[in-house]
Design a protein around this motif. Structure first.
Motif: not given
Ligand SMILES: C[S@@+](CC[C@H](N)C(=O)[O-])C[C@H]1O[C@@H](n2cnc3c(N)ncnc32)[C@H](O)[C@@H]1O
Length: 292
Positions: A166, A160-161, A139-140, A17, A21, A13, A10, A115, A94-96
């Motif tokens: 989930f 975002s994405g 973990d959210l 993005p 960008r 992923t 995960i 994240d 989930g900021c990445g």
């Protein structure tokens, strides 16, 4: 020194993005500029050659436009909230390796980037927290992260994405907990219908070698969210590609067609939920839907 992102997870992923960008800034400089995405990509121990091939086709470039536009839309929602709550917590779920907090920072708000711990370890090297900003490895689905948020000046959450990965029940549980923990806060996120989630799994996940991950969560009718909690005071929906600004005149014919396809057949939208001011309050739900 290069930093590693675990393949076929995960966490991987976040590359889509981030790279999107970067590509978008190169191909559509009048619409997007993201120098930090370019800098960060160059510091990752990651072979971008396959993603580059995928993204430099017309369909791939549209994917890049989507992720860049999504960041624009969600930053817009955050800035709107900050107009009335300048000292709010701005929480990137989930900021990445996305730096939206820096793009919206008004000098008073508080930034939280959440994240998985391994992503946050890389983030701490590449985007170390600045003043009034915190990176949280969590973990959210483990709601202890909520204890870290100072929402005394209000709170605006965005993802975002992220929720695609989930199960629907996990999204529902998370939203309900947030609504009762953060009365009066706003949550904005992107989503699409089931057809869109299937396409995403096929093209952006399996097609990009992330074979162990699936897009699970989708909403055929986002207004179903109204029934999820009586702590939601409003649910509003806007077109993801055209609801915030019109990039239509600046893209080619193929991308115009894709925008229409995403609006009408994939229902790609930005959803905004406003939580009731009182955690025990009765909801007076309103909602709108765009595109019709
Ligand atoms: C597609 S990426 C999006 C990254 C970022 N929001 C952006 O737009 O660049 C999805 C992100 O969500 C994170 N994520 C997914 N499930 C999560 C969970 N349960 N808890 C924390 N983070 C999660 C992943 O690690 C990944 O960084």
């Amino acid at each position: 020194m290069k930093y590693h992102i675990e393949k076929n997870s995960i966490q991987e992923t976040l590359i889509i993005p981030l790279f999107g960008r970067k590509i978008c800034s190169e191909h559509f400089p009048d619409l997007f500029s993201d120098p930090s995405a370019e800098r960060i990509c160059s510091m990752l121990d990651y072979d971008f050659s396959e993603k580059q091939k995928l993204m430099e086709s017309q369909a791939g470039l549209f994917g890049a436009l989507e992720v860049a536009q999504r960041q624009y839309d969600l930053a817009f929602e955050v800035k709107e909230y900050l107009k009335s709550h300048p000292g709010a917590a701005v929480v990137n779920l989930g900021c990445g390796l996305d730096d939206t907090f820096r793009k919206v920072d008004n000098g008073q708000c508080l930034g939280y980037n959440i994240d998985m711990p391994d992503v946050i370890a890389v983030r701490n090297e590449l985007l170390p927290a600045v003043e009034r900003e915190v990176n949280l490895g969590c973990d959210l689905n483990d709601d202890t992260w909520m204890n870290e948020i100072d929402a005394s000046g209000g709170a605006v959450f965005f993802a975002s994405g992220v929720f695609y990965y989930f199960e629907t029940d996990a999204v529902k549980t998370l939203f309900r907990k947030m609504a009762s923990r953060f009365p009066g806060a706003v949550l904005a996120f992107d989503c699409c219908n089931r057809r869109g989630a299937k396409m995403m799994t096929r093209t952006w996940l399996k097609g990009a070698g992330i074979t162990d991950v699936n897009a699970l969560f989708s909403l055929d009718d986002p207004m179903i969210l109204k029934s999820w909690s009586n702590h939601f005071s409003s649910v509003t929906v806007k077109s993801y590609m055209r609801g915030y600004r019109d990039i239509y005149p600046k893209v080619n014919f193929f991308h115009k067609l894709m925008i229409r396809f995403c609006d009408s057949l994939v229902k790609m939208v930005i959803v905004k939920i406003t939580f009731d001011k009182s955690a025990n309050g009765k909801s007076s739900l309103s909602g709108n839907y765009y595109p019709s």
